[in-house]
Motif scaffolding. Structure first.
Motif, PDB file in Angstrom:
ATOM      1  N   UNK B  32       0.843  -1.206   0.000  1.00 25.65           N
ATOM      2  CA  UNK B  32       0.000   0.000   0.000  1.00 25.65           C
ATOM      3  C   UNK B  32       0.874   1.250   0.000  1.00 25.65           C
ATOM      4  N   UNK B  33       1.997   1.180   0.722  1.00 25.16           N
ATOM      5  CA  UNK B  33       2.884   2.342   0.786  1.00 25.16           C
ATOM      6  C   UNK B  33       3.354   2.731  -0.615  1.00 25.16           C
ATOM      7  N   UNK B  34       3.817   1.743  -1.399  1.00 22.48           N
ATOM      8  CA  UNK B  34       4.312   2.063  -2.737  1.00 22.48           C
ATOM      9  C   UNK B  34       3.172   2.482  -3.653  1.00 22.48           C
ATOM     10  N   UNK B  35       2.028   1.865  -3.457  1.00 26.33           N
ATOM     11  CA  UNK B  35       0.869   2.277  -4.264  1.00 26.33           C
ATOM     12  C   UNK B  35       0.614   3.764  -4.073  1.00 26.33           C
ATOM     13  N   UNK B  36       0.525   4.177  -2.811  1.00 26.07           N
ATOM     14  CA  UNK B  36       0.220   5.577  -2.507  1.00 26.07           C
ATOM     15  C   UNK B  36       1.337   6.481  -3.034  1.00 26.07           C
ATOM     16  N   UNK B 297       3.029  -2.594  -6.709  1.00 26.36           N
ATOM     17  CA  UNK B 297       2.602  -2.852  -5.322  1.00 26.36           C
ATOM     18  C   UNK B 297       1.753  -4.109  -5.196  1.00 26.36           C
ATOM     19  N   UNK B 298       1.117  -4.520  -6.291  1.00 26.84           N
ATOM     20  CA  UNK B 298       0.285  -5.724  -6.236  1.00 26.84           C
ATOM     21  C   UNK B 298       1.124  -6.926  -5.805  1.00 26.84           C
ATOM     22  N   UNK B 299       2.403  -6.941  -6.233  1.00 31.07           N
ATOM     23  CA  UNK B 299       3.283  -8.047  -5.832  1.00 31.07           C
ATOM     24  C   UNK B 299       3.417  -8.057  -4.310  1.00 31.07           C
ATOM     25  N   UNK B 362       6.429   9.101   2.258  1.00 30.06           N
ATOM     26  CA  UNK B 362       7.420   8.834   1.215  1.00 30.06           C
ATOM     27  C   UNK B 362       7.239   9.791   0.041  1.00 30.06           C
ATOM     28  N   UNK B 363       5.989  10.001  -0.361  1.00 32.22           N
ATOM     29  CA  UNK B 363       5.700  10.904  -1.477  1.00 32.22           C
ATOM     30  C   UNK B 363       6.190  12.311  -1.157  1.00 32.22           C
ATOM     31  N   UNK B 364       5.904  12.748   0.074  1.00 27.08           N
ATOM     32  CA  UNK B 364       6.335  14.099   0.491  1.00 27.08           C
ATOM     33  C   UNK B 364       7.853  14.185   0.502  1.00 27.08           C
ATOM     34  N   UNK B 365       8.476  13.109   1.008  1.00 32.03           N
ATOM     35  CA  UNK B 365       9.932  13.076   1.087  1.00 32.03           C
ATOM     36  C   UNK B 365      10.531  13.178  -0.314  1.00 32.03           C
TER      37      UNK B 365
END
Lengths: 272, 415
Positions: B32-36, B297-299, B362-365
């Motif tokens: 979910x983290x990478x998806x977002x 991210x599905x993986x 992560x996105x903000x970073x």
């Protein structure tokens, strides 16, 4: 024993029992809580057929206090599982409170267990991470009662076994006797037709055992039908009627007085 | 009722077994983290493309007449390139008829540009900058703001006076620490006086928009920009409202077809480029990026599902006795099934929630430490939560159905 001061409910007579167990297919009248007719239970153990019950006829009237006794391997556990609606017989009829349980499916059996039967186990079988109150609430959860009503009813049941002060304790914070009383409160909370106890004193010392037997006595006095499975003669001697099993068949079915006389050597030996 | 009971039970389990729960939730969390994060970056790039980049290159409600499009994203067929190369250029003579044909209230500008060495006596050597020769309302259409000094006067534009307006990057490179207005820079050996400095335009993907020099089209610099000095790279047209775009484009098209002597049926040999046509490719690319952002991210989610399934199988084995007790007290199959399903879903939704928080972080970073912009899309959070619950339910089905089918007698006997 203090039972002499109470007027005991009349025990069923042998003739009455024979009459009701012999009429196959006929719904017993409402005052018979349990009627089994020719119950058989066979297990297939890798090709070998084990006959745990070989045709058991038992009739128990409302408000009787019955012990089912027998050595290990006599089939008493199998009988208890069937009477408790955890298992169904291979052949024969089992009538509980006028319903033919032996023909029921899983979910119907679950409903019957919830409404008609209160279990008390040797190892208490309380949920370790739940409080006494929550343990007693469990049957009401599955009966679909609202949370508020559940708490009230469960608290009342704990009051009946004098555990109000221990309501919010977890099982590991309670003594053995207290745990068994929580289990009894849980068994009674749904107003079941029968209280079914499997070796209820097996894990308790003799003083606590006596205490628990007193609780059963009182419940029987208040009109509760109690069925207790045990292999100990001195415990069985607390019931008002004793059914002895041997090799999957009923070997005797007598009043307490008679049973005590017959087995006095066993009972005395244990006390000594 | 039993539902909230099960959620409470699951949260208790997480609290009681923190380390185990952490590993259980890791897969879903990372997925979910990478998806977002990926979706946020793609969204951010998209917003940037639509609002900033394209808007800077081509203004709002405007189009550019060019001999071929200057913004080509993605694959352009070699044969198309070949046809672009053979197209006639636009010349200064074409400008007047085109402007004449435009509806009232339309703004126009012309521009030619190239990279040229620019020097000043205040810096060591010549520096390359993008040099544009412009006429018309160029700064107004492009929304370039003059921070210091002034715009070209109509006289300067008409006479071709050697004056320039420069970007802040040019000031920094050629006039370090100096106030540039009134000073001279040299292009092609000729001096030009700086009359204005533009506000900074920022950069995109490392390309600066501030290293620019603008001079009146008529000034001598236009001879340096194209092989033939009368070539005009682009005529820029801005109409007052979006509704007038089509008509304005159609009028310009007719004028140019006549001037290029095209017969009916022959294709245009010039281009009318709008911000939409430049965005079309971006939109196509964005679809692929979003797909990739979901597929990768599905993986993680599949791995997470397998882990949760295993943990739930262990939980069912560990709690066989509890299941036996519940069944003895009247729990039906459906009750046990839903208890474990809700528990798995709760576990995995908690993982997804942590993943959403980390993903947003992560996105903000990434947007802070790299030139990639990031905007968190609300729908990606909804998808994240739904995925979390979905993964939990799917991976919980098998363990829960095993639990619900346990024989109560055997279950009660288990130590």
């Amino acid at each position: 024993m203090s039972d002499s001061t109470h007027v005991e409910a009349p025990l069923s007579t042998t003739a009455e029992r024979q009459a009701v167990t012999s009429q196959a297919g006929v719904t017993p009248s409402r005052d018979w809580v349990i009627v089994t007719r020719g119950i058989k239970r066979e297990y297939d153990m890798g090709g070998e057929i084990v006959r745990a019950l070989r045709g058991v006829d038992i009739a128990i009237r409302r408000n009787e206090y019955v012990a089912i006794m027998g050595p290990s391997g006599s089939g008493k556990s199998t009988l208890m599982n069937i009477v408790g609606c955890l298992d169904t017989p291979t052949a024969g009829e089992y009538w509980l409170n006028g319903s033919l349980v032996s023909a029921m499916k899983d979910d119907e059996l679950a409903r019957i267990r919830n409404k008609e039967i209160g279990f008390v186990f040797q190892t208490f079988n309380l949920l370790p991470r739940a409080t006494a109150l929550h343990n007693v609430e469990l049957p009401l959860v599955y009966a679909g009662m609202s949370a508020k009503q559940r708490k009230e009813t469960a608290a009342h049941a704990l009051d009946r076994v004098q555990l109000t002060s221990r309501m919010h304790h977890k099982p590991n914070e309670l003594s053995g006797g207290q745990r068994q009383r929580v289990a009894i409160a849980r068994a009674l909370v749904n107003n079941p037709s029968i209280l079914l106890a499997d070796e209820p004193t097996g894990n308790l010392d003799s003083t606590t055992s006596f205490e628990i037997m007193k609780v059963f006595e009182q419940l029987a006095d208040q009109g509760q039908t109690v069925i207790m499975v045990t292999h100990e003669a001195d415990i069985a001697a607390h019931a008002r009627r004793v059914v002895a099993l041997h090799d999957g068949q009923v070997s005797s079915d007598t009043r307490r007085e008679h049973f005590v006389q017959e087995n006095s050597h066993l009972i005395e030996a244990k006390k000594g | 009722m039993l539902f909230f009971e099960s959620i409470r039970l699951a949260l208790n389990t997480i609290r009681a077994q923190k380390l185990k729960s952490f590993f259980t939730l890791l897969g879903v969390c990372i997925g979910v983290m990478f998806l977002i994060a990926v979706v946020s970056i793609v969204e951010g790039m998209g917003r940037y493309m639509e609002q900033d980049l394209i808007g800077k290159l081509i203004g709002i409600n405007s189009f550019e007449l060019r001999h071929r499009p200057n913004i080509n994203m993605g694959d352009v067929d070699p044969s198309v390139w070949e046809s672009y190369r053979r197209r006639p250029r636009l010349y200064r003579d074409d400008v007047a008829p085109v402007i004449e044909a435009l509806p009232d209230g339309t703004k126009w500008a012309i521009v030619s540009d190239n990279n040229l060495p620019v020097s000043s006596r205040y810096s060591s050597g010549p520096r390359n900058a993008q040099v544009s020769a412009v006429d018309g309302d160029f700064f107004a259409i492009r929304k370039f703001v003059i921070a210091e000094g002034r715009d070209f006067t109509p006289q300067e534009l008409a006479m071709g006076t050697p004056v320039v307006i420069v970007g802040p990057e040019v000031v920094k490179r050629l006039f370090p620490g100096l106030s540039p207005v009134g000073r001279e820079l040299k292009m092609g050996g000729l001096p030009y006086t700086i009359v204005g400095v533009l506000e900074t335009q920022g950069s995109a993907f490392g390309l600066s928009f501030d290293n620019q020099v603008f001079a009146p089209w008529a000034s001598p610099v236009h001879r340096l920009l194209n092989r033939v000095p009368t070539i005009v790279d682009a005529v820029i047209v801005q109409v007052p409202t979006a509704a007038q775009m089509t008509e304005a484009q159609e009028r310009v098209r007719q004028v140019m077809r006549v001037r290029h002597k095209l017969r009916p049926g022959q294709p245009d040999n010039f281009s009318l480029q709008t911000s939409e046509s430049a965005l079309a490719f971006w939109n196509k690319l964005k679809r692929y990026l979003v797909l990739a952002g979901i597929a990768l991210p599905a993986i993680g989610l599949v791995v997470g599902a397998i882990v949760i399934m295993n943990i739930m199988l262990v939980a069912v084995a560990e709690r066989t006795r509890e299941i036996g007790i519940r069944k003895a007290l009247g729990a039906r199959r459906a009750d046990i099934l839903s208890q474990f399903l809700v528990e798995a879903a709760t576990l995995s939704t908690v993982g997804a929630a942590v993943g959403i928080a980390l993903g947003v972080g992560l996105a903000k970073l990434i947007s802070v430490v790299s030139p990639l912009p990031a905007t968190v899309a609300p729908w990606s959070i909804v998808v994240g939560v739904a995925l979390g619950a979905g993964v939990g339910i799917i991976s919980g089905v098998y363990p829960a159905s095993r639990a619900s089918r346990l024989d109560p007698i055997a279950a009660l006997r288990q130590e």
